[in-house]
Design a protein around this motif. Structure first.
Motif, PDB file in Angstrom:
ATOM      1  N   LEU A   1      91.235 -66.267  -3.816  1.00 48.63           N
ATOM      2  CA  LEU A   1      91.080 -67.514  -2.535  1.00 48.63           C
ATOM      3  C   LEU A   1      92.690 -66.671  -1.206  1.00 48.63           C
ATOM      4  CD1 LEU A   1      91.896 -71.082  -3.573  1.00 48.63           C
ATOM      5  CD2 LEU A   1      90.164 -69.879  -3.260  1.00 48.63           C
ATOM      6  N   ALA A   2      91.285 -66.956  -0.192  1.00 42.82           N
ATOM      7  CA  ALA A   2      92.595 -66.210   1.360  1.00 42.82           C
ATOM      8  C   ALA A   2      93.325 -67.130   1.034  1.00 42.82           C
ATOM      9  CB  ALA A   2      91.628 -66.301   2.266  1.00 42.82           C
ATOM     10  N   GLU A   3      94.800 -66.280   1.692  1.00 43.77           N
ATOM     11  CA  GLU A   3      95.906 -66.607   1.482  1.00 43.77           C
ATOM     12  C   GLU A   3      96.449 -66.922   3.011  1.00 43.77           C
ATOM     13  OE1 GLU A   3      99.208 -64.305   0.038  1.00 43.77           O
ATOM     14  OE2 GLU A   3      97.960 -63.997  -2.235  1.00 43.77           O
ATOM     15  N   ASP A   4      95.783 -66.896   4.393  1.00 43.13           N
ATOM     16  CA  ASP A   4      95.824 -66.882   5.704  1.00 43.13           C
ATOM     17  C   ASP A   4      95.309 -68.191   5.663  1.00 43.13           C
ATOM     18  OD1 ASP A   4      93.754 -65.555   5.498  1.00 43.13           O
ATOM     19  OD2 ASP A   4      93.803 -63.875   6.970  1.00 43.13           O
ATOM     20  N   VAL A   5      94.836 -69.224   5.420  1.00 39.12           N
ATOM     21  CA  VAL A   5      93.469 -70.297   6.019  1.00 39.12           C
ATOM     22  C   VAL A   5      94.492 -71.204   5.141  1.00 39.12           C
ATOM     23  CG1 VAL A   5      92.039 -68.788   6.889  1.00 39.12           C
ATOM     24  CG2 VAL A   5      92.071 -69.764   4.506  1.00 39.12           C
ATOM     25  N   ASP A   6      93.881 -71.839   5.598  1.00 33.75           N
ATOM     26  CA  ASP A   6      94.848 -74.099   5.137  1.00 33.75           C
ATOM     27  C   ASP A   6      93.584 -74.153   4.523  1.00 33.75           C
ATOM     28  OD1 ASP A   6      95.010 -76.161   4.861  1.00 33.75           O
ATOM     29  OD2 ASP A   6      95.125 -77.051   6.918  1.00 33.75           O
ATOM     30  N   LEU A   7      93.197 -73.397   3.135  1.00 33.01           N
ATOM     31  CA  LEU A   7      92.481 -74.026   2.327  1.00 33.01           C
ATOM     32  C   LEU A   7      91.991 -74.799   2.518  1.00 33.01           C
ATOM     33  CD1 LEU A   7      93.792 -72.260  -0.718  1.00 33.01           C
ATOM     34  CD2 LEU A   7      91.760 -71.031   0.547  1.00 33.01           C
ATOM     35  N   VAL A   8      92.829 -76.702   2.110  1.00 34.92           N
ATOM     36  CA  VAL A   8      92.001 -78.152   2.075  1.00 34.92           C
ATOM     37  C   VAL A   8      91.754 -78.111   3.246  1.00 34.92           C
ATOM     38  CG1 VAL A   8      93.058 -80.583   1.802  1.00 34.92           C
ATOM     39  CG2 VAL A   8      94.063 -78.075   0.926  1.00 34.92           C
TER      40      VAL A   8
ATOM     41  N   TRP B   1      88.276 -78.655  -6.696  1.00 37.58           N
ATOM     42  CA  TRP B   1      87.753 -76.827  -6.100  1.00 37.58           C
ATOM     43  C   TRP B   1      88.889 -75.972  -6.579  1.00 37.58           C
ATOM     44  CZ3 TRP B   1      88.340 -73.928  -2.829  1.00 37.58           C
ATOM     45  CH2 TRP B   1      87.128 -72.806  -1.709  1.00 37.58           C
ATOM     46  N   ILE B   2      89.291 -76.509  -5.792  1.00 36.57           N
ATOM     47  CA  ILE B   2      90.549 -75.752  -5.358  1.00 36.57           C
ATOM     48  C   ILE B   2      91.470 -75.374  -6.885  1.00 36.57           C
ATOM     49  CG2 ILE B   2      93.266 -75.321  -4.838  1.00 36.57           C
ATOM     50  CD1 ILE B   2      92.572 -76.143  -1.943  1.00 36.57           C
ATOM     51  N   PRO B   3      91.691 -76.273  -7.904  1.00 40.47           N
ATOM     52  CA  PRO B   3      92.200 -76.108  -9.102  1.00 40.47           C
ATOM     53  C   PRO B   3      90.601 -75.270 -10.096  1.00 40.47           C
ATOM     54  CG  PRO B   3      92.744 -78.142  -8.714  1.00 40.47           C
ATOM     55  CD  PRO B   3      92.145 -77.790  -7.224  1.00 40.47           C
ATOM     56  N   PHE B   4      89.824 -75.299  -9.830  1.00 46.83           N
ATOM     57  CA  PHE B   4      89.096 -74.946  -9.919  1.00 46.83           C
ATOM     58  C   PHE B   4      88.195 -72.912  -9.735  1.00 46.83           C
ATOM     59  CE2 PHE B   4      84.362 -73.943  -8.880  1.00 46.83           C
ATOM     60  CZ  PHE B   4      83.237 -72.600 -10.537  1.00 46.83           C
ATOM     61  N   HIS B   5      88.935 -72.891  -8.398  1.00 47.29           N
ATOM     62  CA  HIS B   5      89.257 -71.496  -7.395  1.00 47.29           C
ATOM     63  C   HIS B   5      90.179 -70.608  -8.169  1.00 47.29           C
ATOM     64  CE1 HIS B   5      85.315 -71.015  -6.419  1.00 47.29           C
ATOM     65  NE2 HIS B   5      85.159 -71.989  -5.388  1.00 47.29           N
ATOM     66  N   HIS B   6      91.669 -71.109  -8.932  1.00 51.89           N
ATOM     67  CA  HIS B   6      92.315 -70.961  -8.781  1.00 51.89           C
ATOM     68  C   HIS B   6      92.426 -70.711 -10.268  1.00 51.89           C
ATOM     69  CE1 HIS B   6      95.004 -70.756  -6.264  1.00 51.89           C
ATOM     70  NE2 HIS B   6      95.002 -72.624  -5.849  1.00 51.89           N
ATOM     71  N   ASP B   7      91.680 -71.445 -11.412  1.00 53.42           N
ATOM     72  CA  ASP B   7      91.123 -71.152 -12.715  1.00 53.42           C
ATOM     73  C   ASP B   7      90.901 -69.651 -13.440  1.00 53.42           C
ATOM     74  OD1 ASP B   7      92.574 -73.175 -13.595  1.00 53.42           O
ATOM     75  OD2 ASP B   7      91.029 -74.368 -14.562  1.00 53.42           O
ATOM     76  N   LEU B   8      89.468 -69.704 -11.815  1.00 56.21           N
ATOM     77  CA  LEU B   8      87.421 -68.671 -12.220  1.00 56.21           C
ATOM     78  C   LEU B   8      89.606 -67.173 -11.627  1.00 56.21           C
ATOM     79  CD1 LEU B   8      84.741 -69.706 -10.603  1.00 56.21           C
ATOM     80  CD2 LEU B   8      85.730 -68.569 -13.159  1.00 56.21           C
ATOM     81  N   GLU B   9      90.161 -67.456 -10.788  1.00 50.41           N
ATOM     82  CA  GLU B   9      90.402 -66.219 -10.624  1.00 50.41           C
ATOM     83  C   GLU B   9      91.194 -65.806 -11.519  1.00 50.41           C
ATOM     84  OE1 GLU B   9      93.737 -65.748  -6.327  1.00 50.41           O
ATOM     85  OE2 GLU B   9      94.037 -67.398  -7.631  1.00 50.41           O
ATOM     86  N   ALA B  10      91.336 -66.520 -11.845  1.00 42.82           N
ATOM     87  CA  ALA B  10      93.001 -65.823 -13.306  1.00 42.82           C
ATOM     88  C   ALA B  10      91.896 -64.727 -14.141  1.00 42.82           C
ATOM     89  CB  ALA B  10      93.317 -66.866 -14.683  1.00 42.82           C
ATOM     90  N   ILE B  11      90.198 -65.300 -15.158  1.00 42.57           N
ATOM     91  CA  ILE B  11      89.753 -64.141 -15.215  1.00 42.57           C
ATOM     92  C   ILE B  11      88.344 -63.371 -14.636  1.00 42.57           C
ATOM     93  CG2 ILE B  11      89.737 -65.740 -16.841  1.00 42.57           C
ATOM     94  CD1 ILE B  11      86.845 -67.003 -16.248  1.00 42.57           C
ATOM     95  N   VAL B  12      88.739 -63.766 -13.301  1.00 48.61           N
ATOM     96  CA  VAL B  12      87.437 -63.199 -12.711  1.00 48.61           C
ATOM     97  C   VAL B  12      88.005 -62.557 -11.212  1.00 48.61           C
ATOM     98  CG1 VAL B  12      84.911 -63.399 -11.132  1.00 48.61           C
ATOM     99  CG2 VAL B  12      84.812 -63.983 -13.588  1.00 48.61           C
TER     100      VAL B  12
END
Length: 178
Positions: free
Chosen positions: A37-44, A21-32
């Protein structure tokens, strides 16, 4: 390669969040931009808790593609949390039941679909869509639906090749701008 249903089990969901899930959103973040993702929360921790709640809902399902998934001695699939197999893709779905006032069938909505880079172009995306289609048929849904980011040209091409058609556009605006 096996497609395994993600159970509402904290260790399995945590692994799914960390490895897919996190890699999916990092890949999407690169194009969209909207996928930052928020930086001030424990994503996991936050996403694991969110997914566990979703997995308890009757109409929600997630499947994980596991490469080289071993079985236990009895031939059963190894526990998703501890399997040595690699998590390489996933699909999430949710049933969208039509109110009786609308002349449309129930739909299965594909929420997210993701395949890790080395597995793209192998047919895994099609297998994940086929799994969603199987779920739709099991649930009595006559249609599949999904949202796709306008900037994700590769995904749009894939969906169009499968026969998906655009029927609506989702538009957003900041309330501060109105």
């Amino acid at each position: 390669m096996k497609l395994r249903r993600l159970p509402a089990d904290e260790p399995a969901v945590r692994r799914y969040v960390e490895e897919l899930w996190i890699p999916f959103h990092h890949d999407l973040e690169a194009i969209v931009d909207r996928h930052a993702l928020a930086e001030d929360v424990d994503l996991v921790a936050e996403e694991t808790a969110f997914r566990l709640d979703r997995l308890d809902e009757a109409g929600y399902r997630a499947w994980v593609a596991v490469d080289d998934s071993p079985t236990d001695g009895a031939g059963n699939d190894a526990d998703l949390a501890t399997t040595d197999g690699d998590f390489v893709g996933f699909v999430t779905t949710e049933i969208d039941e039509a109110s009786s006032v609308f002349d449309r069938p129930d739909r299965l909505v594909v929420g997210d679909i993701y395949v890790r880079e080395p597995y793209r172009g192998t047919g895994l995306s099609r297998r994940l869509i086929d799994r969603a289609t199987e779920r739709a048929r099991e649930a009595g849904c006559a249609e599949l639906a999904l949202d796709v980011d306008a900037d994700n040209e590769r995904a749009i091409g894939f969906y169009e090749n499968l026969g998906f058609e655009t029927h609506r556009r989702r538009m957003t605006v900041s309330t501060a701008d109105l």
